[in-house]
Structures are given as C-alpha cells and as structure tokens.
Design an enzyme around this catalytic site. Structure first.
Site, PDB file in Angstrom:
ATOM      1  N   GLU A  94     -28.713 -44.492  -7.383  1.00 34.09           N
ATOM      2  CA  GLU A  94     -29.491 -45.614  -7.892  1.00 34.09           C
ATOM      3  C   GLU A  94     -28.978 -46.047  -9.261  1.00 34.09           C
ATOM      4  OE1 GLU A  94     -33.660 -44.698  -5.593  1.00 34.09           O
ATOM      5  OE2 GLU A  94     -33.419 -43.817  -7.561  1.00 34.09           O
ATOM      6  N   CYS A 107     -28.410 -48.940 -16.508  1.00 35.09           N
ATOM      7  CA  CYS A 107     -28.519 -47.479 -16.504  1.00 35.09           C
ATOM      8  C   CYS A 107     -27.820 -47.022 -15.221  1.00 35.09           C
ATOM      9  CB  CYS A 107     -29.998 -47.100 -16.508  1.00 35.09           C
ATOM     10  SG  CYS A 107     -30.270 -45.333 -16.334  1.00 35.09           S
ATOM     11  N   CYS A 114     -27.701 -33.976  -8.844  1.00 33.46           N
ATOM     12  CA  CYS A 114     -27.347 -33.517 -10.193  1.00 33.46           C
ATOM     13  C   CYS A 114     -26.953 -32.052 -10.170  1.00 33.46           C
ATOM     14  CB  CYS A 114     -28.520 -33.722 -11.156  1.00 33.46           C
ATOM     15  SG  CYS A 114     -28.078 -33.397 -12.884  1.00 33.46           S
ATOM     16  N   CYS A 118     -33.138 -29.339 -14.450  1.00 34.27           N
ATOM     17  CA  CYS A 118     -34.289 -29.582 -15.322  1.00 34.27           C
ATOM     18  C   CYS A 118     -35.549 -29.706 -14.459  1.00 34.27           C
ATOM     19  CB  CYS A 118     -34.077 -30.857 -16.136  1.00 34.27           C
ATOM     20  SG  CYS A 118     -32.509 -30.851 -17.037  1.00 34.27           S
ATOM     21  N   GLY A 165     -27.530 -37.673 -12.276  1.00 34.17           N
ATOM     22  CA  GLY A 165     -26.365 -36.833 -12.530  1.00 34.17           C
ATOM     23  C   GLY A 165     -26.159 -36.469 -13.982  1.00 34.17           C
ATOM     24  N   GLU A 166     -25.283 -35.496 -14.192  1.00 37.92           N
ATOM     25  CA  GLU A 166     -24.909 -35.073 -15.534  1.00 37.92           C
ATOM     26  C   GLU A 166     -23.471 -35.570 -15.780  1.00 37.92           C
ATOM     27  OE1 GLU A 166     -26.009 -33.776 -18.399  1.00 37.92           O
ATOM     28  OE2 GLU A 166     -23.914 -33.863 -19.012  1.00 37.92           O
ATOM     29  N   SER A 197     -25.301 -39.933 -21.952  1.00 38.55           N
ATOM     30  CA  SER A 197     -26.377 -38.991 -22.227  1.00 38.55           C
ATOM     31  C   SER A 197     -26.097 -37.678 -21.498  1.00 38.55           C
ATOM     32  CB  SER A 197     -27.692 -39.591 -21.727  1.00 38.55           C
ATOM     33  OG  SER A 197     -28.744 -38.679 -21.905  1.00 38.55           O
ATOM     34  N   LEU A 221     -32.739 -33.217 -25.533  1.00 37.04           N
ATOM     35  CA  LEU A 221     -33.043 -31.950 -26.205  1.00 37.04           C
ATOM     36  C   LEU A 221     -34.357 -31.351 -25.685  1.00 37.04           C
ATOM     37  CD1 LEU A 221     -31.863 -30.163 -28.458  1.00 37.04           C
ATOM     38  CD2 LEU A 221     -33.295 -31.401 -30.078  1.00 37.04           C
TER      39      LEU A 221
END
Ligand code: SAH
Length: 347
Positions: A94, A107, A114, A118, A165-166, A197, A221
C-alpha cells in the site's frame, strides 16, 4: 517463456547500452530506452515510438517491463488517498498520498510485509514476504505524483518511507530507488524532500552516513528506556539504545542533518515521568526534533493512546530544553491509511 525474461529495469544505463552494442546496434539506443523506462514511465515496448518496430520486437523478445498496477484507490474524507498496489507476482503493498494546504506527501512501502516485529503495528503481523525492487518503489511514487496532479493540481512535494516495511532492511533497493527519484533522468526531486524512517538498525544507519546520503532520517523511537523498547519492539533486544545512540551520533557527525524521532505515547506503557526524563536525556545526544504520533488502534486492544495530559507533559518537558516537539494527528484513519494501519485489509 515470459517467466524467463528479465525485468529490463533491473539493468543500469551502462548495461542497456552494452546490450545494444552486443546486438549490433548503437549504444545511444540504450539511453533512449532508459529515458522511456524511467523519466517517461513507459509500460510497454510499443510505447517507445522513436524506436523501430524491429528494435521494439527485439526488446520484447528479451525482456519484460514489470510495472505495478493500482488495484484499488480509496479516498478518505480528509483528502488522504490510499492505493492498493499489485505487484507483478500478485502480492500487494500500500502507498498513501497525504495532502496539506501547502504540499502533498507520498508515503511509500519498501517491503511486502515487514522484517521487524513491533507489537503495535499492523504491518508487522504480516511478516516479511519479500523486498520491493527499486522500480516497484519508484512506481509507487509515480502513481502518487499522478494522483497529486489530478486531485490537487500540483506535483508531489515530499516523500516519506513510512509505508509497509523496514527500509534499512532493503537497503540497496531503497537507495537505488531514491537515486532514480532524485536523478534528473528520473523525477529530479530534491533529496531534502525525502525522509527515510527506520525502527533503528544501527549498522545500517552508520552505512547511510558512510554513503553520504542527502535525504533526511527519522527514527521510530517510542521509548528511550531499553526494557520498554524491548517489550514493544522485540527486535531491539539485538539493537539496544546505546548502540542506536552511537549510530545516530555518527550519522550527525557525518551528515550534519537533524534527526526526527517518532514517538507514540501509550497509556500505562510510556506515559510516566521516568519515560519523559529518559526521552529528554536521549534527545540531548544529537540535534533532533520529536514528532508525537497519535496512536492508531490495530484491533488487538493491547495498546491504548495516552491522555492529552500525558502528551502535554511530554511537550512541556521537551520544550523546556529547547527541543521542538509536535503532535502529529493521524490522517486517513477512516480508510486504514494511517501510520501502522497498512496491512492489505481488502487484499
Ligand atoms: N519500519 C520503519 C518504517 C515504517 S514507518 C519505521 O518503523 O520507522 C511507520 C511509522 O508508524 C513508524 O514510526 C511506526 O513506529 C509507526 N506506527 C506503527 N504502528 C503504529 C500505530 N498503530 N499507530 C501509530 N503509529 C504507528
């Protein structure tokens, strides 16, 4: 067979030029095709009208152009647009267009699912299925740029890698995509308008600094206390805050570019004085600002947004030390387009 053919956009310009030379043609043909593929965004070899029929046929005998398809597009009541993007192998990611009065921000996603875990994020529940190719990232930006022109009458102004995703776990492809987005042969966008990010992978943050990238860095963070961070972002057990801090100091030393910390305040998790003090302390290490993100519930009830009062306590403490802190209200919540909500509900 189609399956054996290579995606032509995995070739560099040099490789395309070499391809034509080894097929008894001129190398500049490679430049023409490269321009069609990237700055003109061609989806079919037959669109390449300044090439002969034979050349186009030769290209389609050897290659495919894998491009994304916007399957569904939802528009939120606040103007946010969410695209469900189908990839050539049927998987879906997306991307989101976020308009404000003065700009439009894309974005974009960097992985299908991912790599990280988290607990508060819907995308994390999907696990990583694969990395996106540079062209698949680039195409998301092109699609949103088109929508920005169509709905808001101006080109896309900013990009954030805050979709699924990272990004730093798909390092090379993200860097290649940004190179194309910023290149005059692609979209010619300024890297200062791009933010990557990360949940905080110290080794890769150092690599960004060594590679002298010119875009901005944001770090999710959420807590400046290891024990809390380990609980809500379990992968951080391998990347404790001391290591993250060191990598951020290195980043700043090399790039002189301020860091943005993304931070959600949750009830009974980090809405206490100890957490505030720890964040203030962490913010003193490297020039930074803090975005306090509104929590978007993801249907599991474990996390709850903290009270207005707790958020104000954070702002007051940060500001008393001269640290800029802003509350980021969610956009596109009604269509599950807000932070942490991207998870292909309808896919
Ligand atoms: N993996 C990268 C890129 C994703 S960005 C990163 O973590 O930075 C998505 C942002 O939304 C991150 O800051 C993430 O921590 C935050 N986020 C995730 N789930 C959320 C939720 N349910 N509500 C609000 N923010 C969330």
């Amino acid at each position: 067979m189609q399956i054996d053919k290579k995606d032509i956009r995995s070739l560099s310009k040099e490789q395309l030029r070499d391809f034509f030379v080894s097929n008894s043609d001129k190398s500049f043909r490679g430049n023409q095709v490269y321009e069609w593929l990237w700055s003109k965004g061609a989806h079919h070899f037959d669109d390449m009208t300044n090439l002969s029929k034979e050349t186009r046929a030769m290209l389609s005998d050897n290659f495919v152009i894998n491009h994304i398809k916007v399957d569904t597009m939802q528009r939120s009541e606040d103007g946010t647009v969410k695209n469900a993007v189908r990839l050539h192998d049927g998987l879906v990611v997306e991307s989101v267009l976020i308009p404000t009065n003065t700009r439009t921000t894309a974005c974009v996603s960097s992985q299908v699912g991912c790599s990280l875990d988290c607990n508060f994020c819907a995308t994390a529940k999907l696990k990583r299925m694969r990395n996106l190719e540079p062209a698949e990232i680039y195409d998301q930006v092109l699609a949103i740029d088109k929508e920005s022109r169509l709905y808001y009458n101006h080109p896309l102004s900013n990009i954030v890698f805050m979709g699924m995703g990272e990004p730093l776990m798909n390092y090379n492809n993200v860097i290649k995509a940004i190179d194309m987005i910023t290149s005059t042969e692609g979209l010619g966008m300024s890297p200062k308008r791009i933010t990557v990010s990360t949940s905080g992978v110290p080794k890769m943050i150092k690599k960004l600094a060594d590679d002298e990238v010119k875009f901005k860095l944001a770090v999710s963070l959420h807590s400046a206390i290891d024990e809390i961070r380990f609980k809500i972002m379990p992968f951080t057990v391998n990347f404790p805050l001391a290591e993250l801090r060191e990598s951020l100091e290195y980043w700043y030393y090399k790039t002189k570019s301020k860091i943005t910390y993304e931070y959600v305040v949750w009830k009974d998790i980090n809405d206490n004085k100890e957490s505030i003090d720890a964040l203030v302390k962490f913010c003193k290490y490297v020039p930074c600002k803090v975005n306090l993100i509104e929590y978007n519930p993801i249907d599991d009830g474990e996390f709850q947004q903290a009270s207005e009062q707790s958020i104000n306590a954070y702002i007051k403490a940060l500001e008393s030390y001269g640290i800029v802190a802003k509350v980021r209200r969610s956009r596109g919540k009604d269509i599950d387009a807000a932070c942490g909500q991207l998870a292909n509900k309808e896919a």
